[in-house]
Scaffold this motif. Structure first.
Motif, PDB file in Angstrom:
ATOM      1  N   TYR A  83       0.865  -1.177   0.000  1.00 23.10           N
ATOM      2  CA  TYR A  83       0.000   0.000   0.000  1.00 23.10           C
ATOM      3  C   TYR A  83       0.900   1.224   0.000  1.00 23.10           C
ATOM      4  CZ  TYR A  83       0.907  -0.687   5.028  1.00 23.10           C
ATOM      5  OH  TYR A  83       1.503  -0.909   6.247  1.00 23.10           O
ATOM      6  N   GLN A  84       0.327   2.383  -0.314  1.00 21.22           N
ATOM      7  CA  GLN A  84       1.140   3.589  -0.421  1.00 21.22           C
ATOM      8  C   GLN A  84       1.597   4.074   0.952  1.00 21.22           C
ATOM      9  OE1 GLN A  84      -0.908   6.428  -2.915  1.00 21.22           O
ATOM     10  NE2 GLN A  84      -0.662   5.165  -4.747  1.00 21.22           N
ATOM     11  N   SER A  85       2.572   4.974   0.954  1.00 14.96           N
ATOM     12  CA  SER A  85       3.249   5.332   2.205  1.00 14.96           C
ATOM     13  C   SER A  85       2.660   6.547   2.911  1.00 14.96           C
ATOM     14  CB  SER A  85       4.732   5.593   1.930  1.00 14.96           C
ATOM     15  OG  SER A  85       4.889   6.633   0.973  1.00 14.96           O
ATOM     16  N   THR A  86       1.763   7.279   2.253  1.00 16.50           N
ATOM     17  CA  THR A  86       1.221   8.498   2.843  1.00 16.50           C
ATOM     18  C   THR A  86      -0.113   8.225   3.528  1.00 16.50           C
ATOM     19  OG1 THR A  86       2.286   9.829   1.135  1.00 16.50           O
ATOM     20  CG2 THR A  86       0.523  10.872   2.411  1.00 16.50           C
ATOM     21  N   ASP A  98      -6.361   6.713  10.595  1.00 21.44           N
ATOM     22  CA  ASP A  98      -5.400   6.692   9.503  1.00 21.44           C
ATOM     23  C   ASP A  98      -5.630   5.473   8.616  1.00 21.44           C
ATOM     24  OD1 ASP A  98      -4.154   9.010  10.235  1.00 21.44           O
ATOM     25  OD2 ASP A  98      -2.486   8.031  11.272  1.00 21.44           O
ATOM     26  N   ALA A  99      -5.525   5.695   7.316  1.00 21.78           N
ATOM     27  CA  ALA A  99      -5.571   4.616   6.339  1.00 21.78           C
ATOM     28  C   ALA A  99      -4.624   4.985   5.202  1.00 21.78           C
ATOM     29  CB  ALA A  99      -6.991   4.420   5.819  1.00 21.78           C
ATOM     30  N   TYR A 100      -4.387   4.020   4.321  1.00 17.89           N
ATOM     31  CA  TYR A 100      -3.439   4.228   3.233  1.00 17.89           C
ATOM     32  C   TYR A 100      -4.048   3.736   1.926  1.00 17.89           C
ATOM     33  CZ  TYR A 100      -0.093   4.925   6.999  1.00 17.89           C
ATOM     34  OH  TYR A 100       0.551   5.402   8.132  1.00 17.89           O
ATOM     35  N   GLU A 101      -3.960   4.563   0.884  1.00 18.30           N
ATOM     36  CA  GLU A 101      -4.464   4.112  -0.416  1.00 18.30           C
ATOM     37  C   GLU A 101      -3.661   2.898  -0.865  1.00 18.30           C
ATOM     38  OE1 GLU A 101      -5.695   5.890  -4.813  1.00 18.30           O
ATOM     39  OE2 GLU A 101      -4.413   7.086  -3.470  1.00 18.30           O
ATOM     40  N   VAL A 102      -4.370   1.903  -1.388  1.00 18.17           N
ATOM     41  CA  VAL A 102      -3.687   0.686  -1.835  1.00 18.17           C
ATOM     42  C   VAL A 102      -2.833   0.999  -3.054  1.00 18.17           C
ATOM     43  CG1 VAL A 102      -4.049  -1.595  -2.851  1.00 18.17           C
ATOM     44  CG2 VAL A 102      -5.404  -0.880  -0.859  1.00 18.17           C
ATOM     45  N   LYS A 116     -18.040   6.543 -10.454  1.00 21.49           N
ATOM     46  CA  LYS A 116     -17.836   7.675  -9.546  1.00 21.49           C
ATOM     47  C   LYS A 116     -16.455   7.542  -8.936  1.00 21.49           C
ATOM     48  CE  LYS A 116     -19.861   7.724  -5.595  1.00 21.49           C
ATOM     49  NZ  LYS A 116     -20.924   7.824  -4.588  1.00 21.49           N
ATOM     50  N   PRO A 117     -15.820   8.674  -8.580  1.00 25.72           N
ATOM     51  CA  PRO A 117     -14.455   8.594  -8.043  1.00 25.72           C
ATOM     52  C   PRO A 117     -14.426   8.044  -6.616  1.00 25.72           C
ATOM     53  CG  PRO A 117     -15.210  10.868  -8.046  1.00 25.72           C
ATOM     54  CD  PRO A 117     -16.257  10.071  -8.762  1.00 25.72           C
ATOM     55  N   VAL A 118     -13.691   6.982  -6.423  1.00 26.37           N
ATOM     56  CA  VAL A 118     -13.490   6.385  -5.096  1.00 26.37           C
ATOM     57  C   VAL A 118     -12.033   5.957  -4.987  1.00 26.37           C
ATOM     58  CG1 VAL A 118     -15.875   5.562  -4.817  1.00 26.37           C
ATOM     59  CG2 VAL A 118     -14.164   4.074  -5.906  1.00 26.37           C
ATOM     60  N   ARG A 119     -11.604   5.720  -3.754  1.00 22.91           N
ATOM     61  CA  ARG A 119     -10.256   5.185  -3.528  1.00 22.91           C
ATOM     62  C   ARG A 119     -10.355   3.973  -2.608  1.00 22.91           C
ATOM     63  NH1 ARG A 119      -6.187   9.898  -1.746  1.00 22.91           N
ATOM     64  NH2 ARG A 119      -8.018  10.737  -0.684  1.00 22.91           N
ATOM     65  N   LEU A 120      -9.549   2.968  -2.886  1.00 21.19           N
ATOM     66  CA  LEU A 120      -9.462   1.798  -2.025  1.00 21.19           C
ATOM     67  C   LEU A 120      -8.352   2.031  -1.016  1.00 21.19           C
ATOM     68  CD1 LEU A 120     -10.361  -1.155  -1.419  1.00 21.19           C
ATOM     69  CD2 LEU A 120      -8.479  -1.889  -2.923  1.00 21.19           C
ATOM     70  N   VAL A 121      -8.698   1.969   0.280  1.00 23.04           N
ATOM     71  CA  VAL A 121      -7.711   2.210   1.329  1.00 23.04           C
ATOM     72  C   VAL A 121      -7.596   0.986   2.240  1.00 23.04           C
ATOM     73  CG1 VAL A 121      -8.041   4.701   1.292  1.00 23.04           C
ATOM     74  CG2 VAL A 121      -9.412   3.305   2.868  1.00 23.04           C
ATOM     75  N   TYR A 122      -6.491   0.945   2.968  1.00 19.50           N
ATOM     76  CA  TYR A 122      -6.160  -0.179   3.842  1.00 19.50           C
ATOM     77  C   TYR A 122      -5.869   0.338   5.246  1.00 19.50           C
ATOM     78  CZ  TYR A 122      -3.443  -4.038   5.843  1.00 19.50           C
ATOM     79  OH  TYR A 122      -2.960  -5.027   6.664  1.00 19.50           O
TER      80      TYR A 122
END
Length: 276
Positions: A83-86, A98-102, A116-122
């Motif tokens: 997953y991403q670091s930010t 806190d979560a992180y975009e995959v 529709k715009p969405v983001r998958l987070v972890y």
């Protein structure tokens, strides 16, 4: 009473899958609701707003989460270690965590299919989300991206009682439980306070208030009408809440398996329901 089904929902509000055995961690079943879709305001997205989320099915093999969009057959593989670091501050109801975009690729895949715009987070292990302090038993009680508590338990007798009152029977997946059990009386799980399954132990904290997700056909993503909420409201209503199932906290982690005996050590008084 015996544990008859175990359900895991890796991505909040997407389809889940049943297993014969799993680990109980401090924040819930292993992998359960550790991923989630968020909108452009970083707020959680569920079937309440987007019924089509039910059309995404999930599976886990080794270190990969597979998400399949049933109408198209398209599948997204997600490496569960990456997953991403930010960090992103995301919202689930009144909670921020806190979560992180995959990955941008995973977010784009969901955005295209949902339109529709969405983001998958972890949610990684270091992101700790406390449960509601009004119901927490200890300061260490945490959960994942669930609506509020790490485990939901429902008795098969409770579902049978409801289905006997409906014109058309509904499956247990309408209620998205983690544990289903056989034996015992209808709705008795809502009286459980301290109980154990094998070597694991739990505390029941409050009955679960139900929403319109229970009225969605999880195979089509379409609303089926007012049921089962209409029927439940005639005999399972307290104030303005319709209750079905028990929210549960974890006391002792470990492994649970289908077929294990459930032992109830202590109970509490059931809520008083209004009958229409």
């Amino acid at each position: 009473m015996k544990l008859s089904e175990i359900w895991i929902y890796p991505v909040k509000s997407l389809g889940g899958f049943s297993v014969q055995q799993t680990e109980v961690t401090t924040r819930g079943l292993k992998y359960d609701r550790r991923w989630m879709l968020i909108d452009t305001d970083n707020v959680f997205v569920t079937q309440r707003q987007v019924g089509d989320l039910a059309l995404f099915k999930t599976a886990i093999e080794e270190n990969t989460l597979y998400v399949t969009h049933s109408p198209t057959g398209k599948t997204l593989p997600v490496n569960m270690s990456l997953y991403q670091s930010t960090a992103i501050t995301v919202e689930v109801w009144d909670d921020e965590m806190d979560a992180y975009e995959v990955s941008e690729e995973a977010s784009a895949w969901f955005s295209e299919l949902l339109g529709k715009p969405v983001r998958l987070v972890y949610m990684p292990d270091e992101s700790l989300r406390p449960v509601d302090p009004k119901y927490a038993q200890t300061p260490e009680d945490i959960t994942s991206f669930s609506d509020g508590y790490p485990i939901l338990v429902i008795g098969q007798s409770s579902l049978d009682d409801l289905n006997n009152r409906l014109e058309k029977q509904i499956p247990i997946n309408r209620f998205r439980p983690n544990f289903v059990f056989t034996g015992g009386n209808a709705f008795e799980e809502e009286s459980w306070f301290e109980f154990s399954i094998g070597t694991t132990s739990f505390k029941g904290v409050k009955p679960c208030a139900r929403c319109i997700v229970t009225t969605l056909n999880h195979e089509t993503g379409q609303k089926t009408g007012k049921e089962p909420l209409h029927t439940l409201s005639t005999y399972r209503k307290v104030g303005n809440k319709i209750l079905f199932g028990q929210n549960v906290l974890i006391v002792q982690t470990g492994t649970v398996s289908v077929g294990e005996e459930i032992t109830v050590q202590t109970t509490r008084q059931l809520a008083k329901f209004s009958v229409s």
